[in-house]
Enzyme design. Structure first.
Site, PDB file in Angstrom:
ATOM      1  N   ARG A 102       0.938  -1.114   0.126  1.00 51.74           N
ATOM      2  CA  ARG A 102       0.029   0.080  -0.166  1.00 51.74           C
ATOM      3  C   ARG A 102       0.724   1.092  -0.062  1.00 51.74           C
ATOM      4  NH1 ARG A 102      -1.417   1.971   4.330  1.00 51.74           N
ATOM      5  NH2 ARG A 102      -2.171  -0.111   5.589  1.00 51.74           N
ATOM      6  N   ASP A 110      -5.800  18.524 -14.563  1.00 53.58           N
ATOM      7  CA  ASP A 110      -6.215  17.222 -14.858  1.00 53.58           C
ATOM      8  C   ASP A 110      -5.939  17.043 -16.263  1.00 53.58           C
ATOM      9  OD1 ASP A 110      -7.554  14.938 -15.776  1.00 53.58           O
ATOM     10  OD2 ASP A 110      -9.263  15.337 -14.488  1.00 53.58           O
ATOM     11  N   TYR A 149     -14.970  17.439 -15.128  1.00 51.66           N
ATOM     12  CA  TYR A 149     -15.280  16.015 -15.080  1.00 51.66           C
ATOM     13  C   TYR A 149     -16.323  16.110 -13.808  1.00 51.66           C
ATOM     14  CZ  TYR A 149     -15.275  10.954 -14.666  1.00 51.66           C
ATOM     15  OH  TYR A 149     -15.485   9.739 -14.522  1.00 51.66           O
ATOM     16  N   LYS A 176      -8.015   5.939 -18.798  1.00 53.24           N
ATOM     17  CA  LYS A 176      -8.260   6.377 -20.164  1.00 53.24           C
ATOM     18  C   LYS A 176      -7.138   6.116 -21.022  1.00 53.24           C
ATOM     19  CE  LYS A 176     -11.875   7.490 -17.799  1.00 53.24           C
ATOM     20  NZ  LYS A 176     -11.933   9.049 -17.128  1.00 53.24           N
TER      21      LYS A 176
HETATM   22  C1  LIG Z   1     -12.222   9.493 -15.945  1.00 50.18           C
HETATM   23  C2  LIG Z   1     -11.886  10.622 -15.577  1.00 50.18           C
HETATM   24  C3  LIG Z   1     -11.316  11.087 -14.182  1.00 50.18           C
HETATM   25  C4  LIG Z   1     -11.757  10.052 -13.227  1.00 50.18           C
HETATM   26  O1  LIG Z   1     -10.750   9.068 -13.286  1.00 50.18           O
HETATM   27  P1  LIG Z   1     -11.266   7.329 -12.960  1.00 50.18           P
HETATM   28  O2  LIG Z   1     -10.129   6.544 -13.172  1.00 50.18           O
HETATM   29  O3  LIG Z   1     -12.493   7.053 -13.678  1.00 50.18           O
HETATM   30  O4  LIG Z   1     -11.359   7.597 -11.408  1.00 50.18           O
HETATM   31  C5  LIG Z   1     -11.042  12.226 -14.029  1.00 50.18           C
HETATM   32  N1  LIG Z   1     -10.796  13.256 -14.677  1.00 50.18           N
HETATM   33  C6  LIG Z   1     -11.402  13.163 -16.155  1.00 50.18           C
HETATM   34  C7  LIG Z   1     -11.071  14.271 -17.063  1.00 50.18           C
HETATM   35  C8  LIG Z   1     -11.671  11.875 -16.603  1.00 50.18           C
HETATM   36  O5  LIG Z   1     -11.955  11.735 -17.808  1.00 50.18           O
END
Ligand SMILES: *Cc1c(COP(=O)(O)O)cnc(C)c1O
Length: 396
Positions: free
Chosen positions: A61, A186, A114, A210
């Protein structure tokens, strides 16, 4: 005569781990290391480890080899000193917020983030006495009003969802830097298209679920920044139980090995489809930063390298026409994620923006006829054949 009992007892042999001898010839690819715990040879080693004199791992962890390998690679890509693998993109965001905010502090978030990020800040953090302010990431001047004396963190996205507005990261940093406020970006929608840290951001967040994972089989997130910041967040991420597991890190590393070629190909495909969609009579409007008509095209042309990204949104006029299009498409599934090797579509008003009111949609320019494509690495001609055929069945 009965067999003499084997030594040790079969129960002991079964229970004990095998000897792991290092190979004189090391493996070419990193082994998946699932062990949750590591062994200390003696107490001096324990002391040396905790005094920072010896490097290594103790408990998964807190850290493990696959996370360290992934973090090192992503840090290099973002031009950063350090990175931290978290259990998801949301875990990465949570770790950052938990490490940098306390009761009475404020966070400034850009409009149209998001959905879960907005929910995390506006819904969850508010319960712990952290308030938020909104600004428009494409207009840094709006951040001046959003910054309050207790603002500790500013959060924006490189490319917004679903209208693909491009944040002016350098413009935002010109305000956060002198104010001593952290700027988090992000970067999930735009890996490799630019480096937010080089533009002045302090920390980058990725949902590796993603494009970095790239095959829709990993749930993982990353935080990227200075050694000091990541060093502050890492123990908090472990305490709150937010760190990433070995298999997902291993898969993300494997995905990363092809990220550059996937991103380049997907960007080229997206640009081609955006142009074709814009010219199609069944399409009312296309949102793509590579199109000259996009409001942030000039900034995108200046700051993005190697393409304008794999995301394209377009409006077919109504929810019913979206439904008809989804039914008519043969190979592009409605699967509300992004960044896969194959092209998928999403419909913001029934998924990512479902919890918002029609008034909130209208304020952002989101309509029920809006579709978001995550363009993959197929041949563009085959993608267009599918889209064009389905659009033609809609009529005008
Ligand atoms: C999917 C996404 C997230 C969250 O990511 P997870 O891996 O699903 O927790 C945050 N920001 C953006 C822009 C995303 O597309």
């Amino acid at each position: 005569m009965p067999d003499s009992p084997p030594s040790p007892d079969p129960a002991t042999t079964c229970a004990r781990p095998p000897r792991v001898d290092p190979s004189a010839t090391p493996p070419l690819v990193p082994p998946l290391q699932l062990s949750t715990v590591y062994e200390f040879a003696d107490l001096d080693r324990v002391d040396a480890f905790y005094q920072g004199l010896e490097q290594g791992f103790v408990y998964a962890r807190d850290g493990h080899p696959n996370a360290a390998q992934l973090a090192a690679k992503v840090a290099r890509l973002e031009g950063a000193e350090a990175a931290l693998a978290c259990a998801s993109g949301m875990a990465a965001e949570s770790a950052l917020l938990l490490a940098t905010l306390g009761q009475g502090d404020r966070v400034a978030i850009s409009e149209g983030l998001y959905g879960r990020t907005t929910l995390l800040v506006a819904g969850e953090l508010a319960r712990f006495g952290v308030e938020h302010d909104l600004f428009d990431a494409t207009r840094p001047d709006t951040l001046r009003d959003a910054l309050k004396p207790r603002t500790r963190l500013v959060f924006a996205e490189t490319l917004s969802n679903p209208l693909l507005r491009l944040a002016d990261v350098a413009g935002l940093a010109a305000i956060t830097r002198p104010a001593g406020v952290l700027l988090a970006v992000d970067h999930t929608f735009a890996p490799l298209l630019c480096r937010p840290l080089a533009l002045g951001a302090d920390v980058v967040v990725h949902s590796a679920t993603k494009a970095i994972g790239g095959h829709s089989d990993v749930t993982l997130g990353l935080l990227v920044g200075s050694r000091a910041l990541i060093g502050r967040v890492a123990p908090i991420a472990s305490t709150f139980g937010l760190t990433g597991n070995p298999f997902d890190c291993w898969l993300a590393l494997r995905g990363l090995s092809t990220l550059a070629v996937r991103a380049e190909r997907a960007s080229a495909n997206a640009r081609e489809l955006a142009g074709r969609l814009e010219a199609h009579r069944a399409v009312e409007r296309v949102h793509y930063p590579g199109l000259p008509g996009h409001p942030d095209h000039a900034l995108a042309a200046r700051t993005l390298a190697g393409g304008f990204g794999a995301m394209v949104s377009f409006d077919v006029g109504s929810r019913d026409r979206v439904d008809a299009l989804i039914r008519a498409l043969g190979h592009i599934p409605y699967a509300p994620s992004l960044g896969d090797v194959s092209t998928t579509l999403s419909h913001p008003t029934t998924t990512s923006h479902r919890s918002q009111t029609p008034e909130q949609w209208a304020r952002q320019g989101i309509t029920p006829g809006l579709i978001r494509l995550s363009v993959g690495i197929e041949a563009a001609a085959d993608l267009w054949a599918d889209l064009d055929g389905a659009l033609n069945r809609l009529g005008t």
